[in-house]
Motif scaffolding. Structure first.
Motif, PDB file in Angstrom:
ATOM      1  N   GLY A  10       0.837  -1.191   0.000  1.00  0.00           N
ATOM      2  CA  GLY A  10       0.000   0.000   0.000  1.00  0.00           C
ATOM      3  C   GLY A  10       0.871   1.240   0.000  1.00  0.00           C
ATOM      4  N   GLU A  11       0.695   2.091   1.014  1.00  0.00           N
ATOM      5  CA  GLU A  11       1.497   3.308   1.128  1.00  0.00           C
ATOM      6  C   GLU A  11       2.811   3.074   1.880  1.00  0.00           C
ATOM      7  OE1 GLU A  11      -1.162   7.134   1.595  1.00  0.00           O
ATOM      8  OE2 GLU A  11      -1.728   5.632   3.095  1.00  0.00           O
ATOM      9  N   ASP A  12       2.950   1.895   2.463  1.00  0.00           N
ATOM     10  CA  ASP A  12       4.108   1.603   3.301  1.00  0.00           C
ATOM     11  C   ASP A  12       5.259   0.990   2.494  1.00  0.00           C
ATOM     12  OD1 ASP A  12       2.680   2.372   5.621  1.00  0.00           O
ATOM     13  OD2 ASP A  12       1.754   0.393   5.708  1.00  0.00           O
ATOM     14  N   HIS A  13       6.443   1.546   2.688  1.00  0.00           N
ATOM     15  CA  HIS A  13       7.657   0.972   2.134  1.00  0.00           C
ATOM     16  C   HIS A  13       8.351   0.244   3.278  1.00  0.00           C
ATOM     17  CE1 HIS A  13       6.674   3.779  -1.019  1.00  0.00           C
ATOM     18  NE2 HIS A  13       7.575   3.206  -1.789  1.00  0.00           N
ATOM     19  N   ILE A  14       8.440  -1.067   3.171  1.00  0.00           N
ATOM     20  CA  ILE A  14       9.004  -1.868   4.247  1.00  0.00           C
ATOM     21  C   ILE A  14      10.439  -2.234   3.897  1.00  0.00           C
ATOM     22  CG2 ILE A  14       8.785  -4.000   5.570  1.00  0.00           C
ATOM     23  CD1 ILE A  14       5.728  -3.769   5.006  1.00  0.00           C
ATOM     24  N   LEU A  15      11.344  -1.844   4.784  1.00  0.00           N
ATOM     25  CA  LEU A  15      12.763  -2.107   4.608  1.00  0.00           C
ATOM     26  C   LEU A  15      13.119  -3.237   5.562  1.00  0.00           C
ATOM     27  CD1 LEU A  15      15.061  -0.668   2.982  1.00  0.00           C
ATOM     28  CD2 LEU A  15      15.662   0.448   5.123  1.00  0.00           C
ATOM     29  N   MET A  16      13.309  -4.433   5.005  1.00  0.00           N
ATOM     30  CA  MET A  16      13.651  -5.592   5.826  1.00  0.00           C
ATOM     31  C   MET A  16      15.176  -5.677   5.927  1.00  0.00           C
ATOM     32  SD  MET A  16      10.744  -8.083   4.129  1.00  0.00           S
ATOM     33  CE  MET A  16      11.719  -9.520   4.370  1.00  0.00           C
ATOM     34  N   VAL A  78       9.248   4.239  11.066  1.00  0.00           N
ATOM     35  CA  VAL A  78       9.009   3.491  12.287  1.00  0.00           C
ATOM     36  C   VAL A  78       9.820   2.199  12.196  1.00  0.00           C
ATOM     37  CG1 VAL A  78       7.282   2.339  13.732  1.00  0.00           C
ATOM     38  CG2 VAL A  78       6.669   4.429  12.501  1.00  0.00           C
ATOM     39  N   ILE A  79      10.550   1.913  13.259  1.00  0.00           N
ATOM     40  CA  ILE A  79      11.337   0.674  13.341  1.00  0.00           C
ATOM     41  C   ILE A  79      10.562  -0.308  14.207  1.00  0.00           C
ATOM     42  CG2 ILE A  79      13.533  -0.348  14.080  1.00  0.00           C
ATOM     43  CD1 ILE A  79      14.757   2.502  13.758  1.00  0.00           C
ATOM     44  N   TYR A  80      10.510  -1.575  13.786  1.00  0.00           N
ATOM     45  CA  TYR A  80       9.786  -2.556  14.589  1.00  0.00           C
ATOM     46  C   TYR A  80      10.496  -3.904  14.621  1.00  0.00           C
ATOM     47  CZ  TYR A  80       7.926  -4.785  10.332  1.00  0.00           C
ATOM     48  OH  TYR A  80       7.797  -5.444   9.136  1.00  0.00           O
ATOM     49  N   LYS A 105       4.788  -5.274  13.405  1.00  0.00           N
ATOM     50  CA  LYS A 105       4.430  -4.633  12.138  1.00  0.00           C
ATOM     51  C   LYS A 105       3.089  -3.908  12.214  1.00  0.00           C
ATOM     52  CE  LYS A 105       4.213  -5.878   7.249  1.00  0.00           C
ATOM     53  NZ  LYS A 105       4.332  -7.030   6.336  1.00  0.00           N
ATOM     54  N   GLN A 106       2.100  -4.516  12.841  1.00  0.00           N
ATOM     55  CA  GLN A 106       0.778  -3.888  12.925  1.00  0.00           C
ATOM     56  C   GLN A 106       0.864  -2.569  13.682  1.00  0.00           C
ATOM     57  OE1 GLN A 106      -2.018  -4.717  11.310  1.00  0.00           O
ATOM     58  NE2 GLN A 106      -2.856  -2.822  12.119  1.00  0.00           N
ATOM     59  N   GLU A 107       1.585  -2.572  14.796  1.00  0.00           N
ATOM     60  CA  GLU A 107       1.759  -1.352  15.583  1.00  0.00           C
ATOM     61  C   GLU A 107       2.539  -0.309  14.779  1.00  0.00           C
ATOM     62  OE1 GLU A 107       3.279   0.051  20.017  1.00  0.00           O
ATOM     63  OE2 GLU A 107       3.584  -2.028  19.405  1.00  0.00           O
ATOM     64  N   ALA A 108       3.511  -0.773  13.994  1.00  0.00           N
ATOM     65  CA  ALA A 108       4.298   0.143  13.156  1.00  0.00           C
ATOM     66  C   ALA A 108       3.408   0.820  12.128  1.00  0.00           C
ATOM     67  CB  ALA A 108       5.432  -0.620  12.466  1.00  0.00           C
ATOM     68  N   LYS A 109       2.516   0.048  11.512  1.00  0.00           N
ATOM     69  CA  LYS A 109       1.594   0.628  10.522  1.00  0.00           C
ATOM     70  C   LYS A 109       0.694   1.676  11.178  1.00  0.00           C
ATOM     71  CE  LYS A 109       1.279  -3.189   7.229  1.00  0.00           C
ATOM     72  NZ  LYS A 109       0.969  -2.757   5.885  1.00  0.00           N
ATOM     73  N   GLU A 110       0.188   1.338  12.365  1.00  0.00           N
ATOM     74  CA  GLU A 110      -0.698   2.275  13.067  1.00  0.00           C
ATOM     75  C   GLU A 110       0.060   3.548  13.450  1.00  0.00           C
ATOM     76  OE1 GLU A 110      -2.186  -0.072  16.315  1.00  0.00           O
ATOM     77  OE2 GLU A 110      -3.306  -1.394  14.984  1.00  0.00           O
ATOM     78  N   LYS A 111       1.272   3.398  13.990  1.00  0.00           N
ATOM     79  CA  LYS A 111       2.070   4.557  14.413  1.00  0.00           C
ATOM     80  C   LYS A 111       2.445   5.444  13.242  1.00  0.00           C
ATOM     81  CE  LYS A 111       3.202   4.758  18.830  1.00  0.00           C
ATOM     82  NZ  LYS A 111       2.624   5.795  19.642  1.00  0.00           N
ATOM     83  N   SER A 112       2.813   4.841  12.128  1.00  0.00           N
ATOM     84  CA  SER A 112       3.271   5.622  10.986  1.00  0.00           C
ATOM     85  C   SER A 112       2.141   6.448  10.378  1.00  0.00           C
ATOM     86  CB  SER A 112       3.909   4.735   9.912  1.00  0.00           C
ATOM     87  OG  SER A 112       2.937   3.907   9.303  1.00  0.00           O
TER      88      SER A 112
END
Length: 117
Positions: A10-16, A78-80, A105-112
């Motif tokens: 979606g709008e989130d870019h996840i850096l693993m 946001v780091i998780y 991850k869920q908390e990171a999405k909510e915080k961001s």
């Protein structure tokens, strides 16, 4: 050894970030964050630290160097998922006060996506 994978949800870019971020591998983290910082479409960066085994001061410095840049570009990072050992390094240096670090991850999405007042 470090492995960095960027995914878009979606709008989130996840850096693993997988492995160890030390003086020699922190350049790869810097390159990945630079690429995201320079993309005008990026507004939310979630750093997945679930597979991050170790981070040195050089790696922490990379994250620190982007705080102002992201703020000026209105990018939320946001780091998780940090292990207790890695989280302790962030806490000892007080970086947990400067960056948003959450447990999953869920908390990171909510915080961001929270609206700042």
């Amino acid at each position: 050894m470090i492995n960095i994978i960027t995914q878009i949800e979606g709008e989130d870019h996840i850096l693993m970030v997988e492995g160890d971020v030390d003086a020699s591998s922190s350049i790869h983290l810097d390159e990945a964050l630079t690429e995201l910082a320079n993309d005008d479409l990026v507004k939310f960066i979630l750093v997945d630290g679930t597979q991050l085994n170790y981070i040195s001061s050089a790696g922490l410095g990379v994250f620190m160097s982007y705080i102002d840049d992201f703020k000026s570009k209105n990018i939320k990072m946001v780091i998780y998922g940090l292990s207790e050992k890695v989280m302790n390094v962030f806490q000892i240096l007080g970086l947990d006060q400067l960056m948003t670090i959450v447990s999953d991850k869920q908390e990171a999405k909510e915080k961001s996506h929270e609206v700042q007042s």
